[in-house]
Enzyme design. Structure first.
Site, PDB file in Angstrom:
ATOM      1  N   HIS A  14       0.851  -1.189   0.000  1.00 58.08           N
ATOM      2  CA  HIS A  14       0.000   0.000   0.000  1.00 58.08           C
ATOM      3  C   HIS A  14       0.889   1.242   0.000  1.00 58.08           C
ATOM      4  CE1 HIS A  14       1.219  -0.311   4.173  1.00 58.08           C
ATOM      5  NE2 HIS A  14       1.035   0.994   4.221  1.00 58.08           N
ATOM      6  N   HIS A  66       5.594   5.945  -0.990  1.00 64.38           N
ATOM      7  CA  HIS A  66       6.329   4.752  -1.419  1.00 64.38           C
ATOM      8  C   HIS A  66       5.526   3.506  -1.059  1.00 64.38           C
ATOM      9  CE1 HIS A  66       7.355   5.238   2.834  1.00 64.38           C
ATOM     10  NE2 HIS A  66       7.540   3.922   2.852  1.00 64.38           N
TER      11      HIS A  66
END
Length: 188
Positions: free
Chosen positions: A45, A132
């Site tokens: 995620h 990220h």
């Protein structure tokens, strides 16, 4: 968990296409280096906000705050992904991740989430936001030897990630995968 607390975070899910690429990267990297924690592919995620411990009574308020005026969130958008990067020193990279474009709509979404949760006493993060997708954490140099930086150069993949929603996740470290979706909020 009546009256107890769990840890939560707010995050953007990733596409199956990106999940498959990251699984391939993990497969290659596991042959070269040792990390204490490799992210379960179901747990990939992009974090918007870590909430930490929230008791079961207050999570209802958090969800209500995030859902209020949901139409004010940015319209759905697309992010670009790119290279394998790391946090930490070159000789001791503590976190490996896939870099994600710092898109204006993503920044706006992050700021809106921060602003709404500030009313519930969740502080804004002091360090700059760096979107990220974490692949691995806690490198074990004693079992691996020198870190093969040159191998990271080969792991690049520019892909497009559609973003049309975000989730509130509950963390259960005893389970695999360890992140459970509690609420989904659609954009636009």
């Amino acid at each position: 968990m009546q009256g107890g607390s769990s840890h939560y975070f707010v995050g953007v899910p990733i596409s199956e296409e990106i999940r498959e690429v990251l699984m391939e990267w993990q497969k290659k990297l596991k042959q070269l280096i040792q990390y204490k924690t490799w992210t379960n592919p179901e747990d990939f995620h992009i974090t918007l906000k870590f909430l930490g411990a929230v008791d079961s009574e207050n999570i209802t308020d958090v969800l209500r705050m995030l859902k209020e005026d949901a139409q004010k969130y940015p319209d759905p958008f697309h992010l670009k992904t790119s290279d394998l990067k790391f946090f930490g020193q070159k000789q001791k990279p503590r976190v490996l991740f896939m870099e994600v474009e710092d898109h204006p709509s993503l920044k706006s979404l992050k700021e809106m989430v921060d602003t709404r949760l500030k009313a519930a006493d969740f502080r804004k993060e002091n360090r700059p936001y760096r979107p990220h997708i974490t692949i691995a954490k806690k490198w074990k140099p004693e079992q691996t030897g020198a870190f093969p930086l040159e191998k990271l150069e080969t792991l690049k993949e520019t892909m497009t990630l559609p973003v049309d929603r975000f989730h509130v996740f509950r963390i259960d470290p005893a389970k695999t995968p360890k992140y459970e979706i509690v609420e989904t909020i659609k954009l636009g």
